[in-house]
Design a protein around this motif. Structure first.
Motif, PDB file in Angstrom:
ATOM      1  N   HIS A  64      18.259   7.779 -42.040  1.00 22.39           N
ATOM      2  CA  HIS A  64      16.850   8.102 -41.765  1.00 22.39           C
ATOM      3  C   HIS A  64      16.185   7.009 -40.936  1.00 22.39           C
ATOM      4  N   LEU A  65      16.602   5.758 -41.142  1.00 26.65           N
ATOM      5  CA  LEU A  65      16.053   4.672 -40.335  1.00 26.65           C
ATOM      6  C   LEU A  65      16.466   4.824 -38.874  1.00 26.65           C
ATOM      7  N   ALA A  66      17.702   5.201 -38.630  1.00 29.01           N
ATOM      8  CA  ALA A  66      18.162   5.429 -37.256  1.00 29.01           C
ATOM      9  C   ALA A  66      17.420   6.609 -36.630  1.00 29.01           C
ATOM     10  N   ALA A  67      17.157   7.657 -37.434  1.00 25.24           N
ATOM     11  CA  ALA A  67      16.398   8.800 -36.914  1.00 25.24           C
ATOM     12  C   ALA A  67      14.971   8.388 -36.546  1.00 25.24           C
ATOM     13  N   ALA A  68      14.358   7.533 -37.362  1.00 23.71           N
ATOM     14  CA  ALA A  68      13.008   7.056 -37.053  1.00 23.71           C
ATOM     15  C   ALA A  68      13.005   6.237 -35.767  1.00 23.71           C
ATOM     16  N   ASP A  69      13.970   5.339 -35.623  1.00 22.71           N
ATOM     17  CA  ASP A  69      14.063   4.547 -34.389  1.00 22.71           C
ATOM     18  C   ASP A  69      14.347   5.428 -33.181  1.00 22.71           C
ATOM     19  N   LEU A  70      15.129   6.471 -33.385  1.00 22.61           N
ATOM     20  CA  LEU A  70      15.420   7.390 -32.283  1.00 22.61           C
ATOM     21  C   LEU A  70      14.151   8.106 -31.828  1.00 22.61           C
ATOM     22  N   GLY A  71      13.343   8.555 -32.789  1.00 21.27           N
ATOM     23  CA  GLY A  71      12.079   9.184 -32.428  1.00 21.27           C
ATOM     24  C   GLY A  71      11.151   8.219 -31.710  1.00 21.27           C
ATOM     25  N   PHE A  72      11.198   6.951 -32.096  1.00 23.20           N
ATOM     26  CA  PHE A  72      10.352   5.942 -31.464  1.00 23.20           C
ATOM     27  C   PHE A  72      10.750   5.721 -30.008  1.00 23.20           C
ATOM     28  N   VAL A  73      12.050   5.535 -29.766  1.00 26.28           N
ATOM     29  CA  VAL A  73      12.480   5.182 -28.410  1.00 26.28           C
ATOM     30  C   VAL A  73      12.261   6.331 -27.423  1.00 26.28           C
ATOM     31  N   LEU A  74      12.203   7.551 -27.911  1.00 32.31           N
ATOM     32  CA  LEU A  74      11.998   8.679 -27.001  1.00 32.31           C
ATOM     33  C   LEU A  74      10.633   8.630 -26.324  1.00 32.31           C
TER      34      LEU A  74
ATOM     35  N   LEU B  70      21.154   5.285 -27.087  1.00 30.54           N
ATOM     36  CA  LEU B  70      22.596   5.349 -27.293  1.00 30.54           C
ATOM     37  C   LEU B  70      22.982   4.827 -28.680  1.00 30.54           C
ATOM     38  N   GLY B  71      22.423   3.687 -29.054  1.00 28.97           N
ATOM     39  CA  GLY B  71      22.806   3.073 -30.319  1.00 28.97           C
ATOM     40  C   GLY B  71      22.391   3.879 -31.528  1.00 28.97           C
ATOM     41  N   ASN B  72      21.136   4.307 -31.569  1.00 32.23           N
ATOM     42  CA  ASN B  72      20.660   5.062 -32.733  1.00 32.23           C
ATOM     43  C   ASN B  72      21.263   6.460 -32.788  1.00 32.23           C
ATOM     44  N   ALA B  73      21.479   7.081 -31.629  1.00 35.69           N
ATOM     45  CA  ALA B  73      22.142   8.387 -31.629  1.00 35.69           C
ATOM     46  C   ALA B  73      23.568   8.263 -32.163  1.00 35.69           C
TER      47      ALA B  73
END
Length: 373
Positions: A86-96, A61-64
């Motif tokens: 880009h940092l939020a996109a990287a974290d989003l890929g991680f949490v998935l 939710l937060g990174n999206a």
């Protein structure tokens, strides 16, 4: 062969067990030599999956929301916004990937999703971790240029340079994740209880992993520390920076500190693990067990970092809180007029901006002043 005495040094063979990211640790008992006995942390099968799923929910939710906030923003974007996006996109890929590892942890390390998902999720973890470290190093360099070398660095601080840097970071991250595709797969669990998602314990992979760890974590960490030491020296000398810019630096410093605090224990223990696997660091059995448990805890700490940045924005950035409340209002938010945000994520310290804040009946404008990061 009888089991080794607990005080006898441990020198892992190339066919030692494998590492998984489920929280069950990285050191499995050597099946052939029956060296050091090992046990999982008590009740880790219960609290580790819960921790991963909470990190997944908050991080998703937060990174999206951060990606939506910055990617959908019209008009010119500041340089630091590119790094934050880009940092939020990287974290989003991680949490998935976290739900997969949560299920594996609940099953005692057994991986039920097949070898393809094992390789892809391991690749995503390695790539996004590398991208996060390099993006934070790039953000540190940008802050150093903006605060310490303001006039001299103008040719380098352009949107094109920032975008090119982020693209280069992703290229390096993809390369850093390739060994996971080649060397990670399904490995048998001790006792024939199924398979885990682990790595081949070859000397070539251990040496390559140690090198990548140094290049993709320790080197960016050194760059980050250098930049912030120079920034700290600059902040102590006149002319002093304005309150808005100092607040922005404080937010970025919190992000950097959280990342280092989350990933440094994992990286340090992993370096010891690689050295032990290569036979360069013999360990007694008591340290083998401590290393296994330490890696379990460090892995949880590192994984939770993927949801930390939106929480930092929420705690330290007034305008981000206002935008979050506005987004939570749903239909009411969509009926409000478009307003600009002046937060650590977007803004200019020469202007005043308003963010919509949600109330029961209508939006009340909340004024916030912030400067470039």
């Amino acid at each position: 062969m009888p089991a080794m005495h607990p005080t006898e040094p441990w020198s892992p063979s190339p066919w030692a067990g494998s590492e998984d990211y489920s929280g069950s640790g990285a050191l499995e008992e050597l099946e052939e030599l029956k060296l050091c006995p090992s046990w999982d942390l008590p009740y880790s099968y219960a609290y580790i999956p819960v921790l991963y799923l909470v990190a997944f929910a908050v991080g998703l939710l937060g990174n999206a929301f951060v990606v939506w906030l910055l990617a959908g923003r019209r008009g010119p974007r500041r340089l630091v916004d590119t790094f934050v996006l880009h940092l939020a996109a990287a974290d989003l890929g991680f949490v998935l990937t976290l739900p997969l590892w949560a299920v594996a942890a609940a099953l005692g390390g057994r991986w039920p999703f097949g070898e393809s998902l094992c390789k892809l999720s391991s690749f995503a973890l390695a790539g996004t971790r590398c991208a996060g470290a390099l993006l934070l190093a790039g953000m540190s360099v940008d802050r150093y240029l903006a605060v310490v070398k303001l006039l001299d660095a103008r040719p380098l601080r352009t949107p094109r340079c920032a975008l090119a840097t982020c693209c280069a970071v992703w290229a390096v991250a993809l390369l850093a994740g390739l060994p996971a595709l080649a060397y990670r797969g399904l490995q048998p669990l001790p006792g024939g209880q199924g398979s885990q998602c682990g790595e081949e314990a070859s000397d070539a992979f251990q040496g390559l992993s140690l090198l990548l760890l140094l290049l993709t974590f320790m080197l960016p960490l050194g760059v980050t520390l250098f930049c912030y030491c120079r920034i700290s020296r600059r902040l102590r000398r006149p002319p002093h920076l304005g309150r808005a810019r100092r607040n922005s630096l404080r937010i970025i410093f919190a992000i950097e500190s959280t990342f280092v605090g989350s990933w440094l224990p994992f990286s340090a223990l992993r370096a010891i693990f690689y050295l032990a696997r290569l036979g360069a660091l013999p360990l007694p059995c008591s340290l083998v067990l401590a290393l296994r448990w330490g890696l379990t805890i460090a892995t949880c700490l590192a994984f939770v970092n993927s949801c930390a940045n939106p929480v930092i924005y929420l705690l330290l950035d007034r305008s981000f809180r206002a935008r979050a409340r506005r987004g939570a209002c749903g239909t009411i938010g969509r009926l409000a007029r478009r307003v600009s945000s002046a937060s650590s994520l977007s803004g200019d310290d020469s202007s005043l901006f308003r963010s919509g804040a949600c109330s029961w009946g209508s939006f009340q404008p909340v004024q916030s002043v912030s400067g470039p990061l």
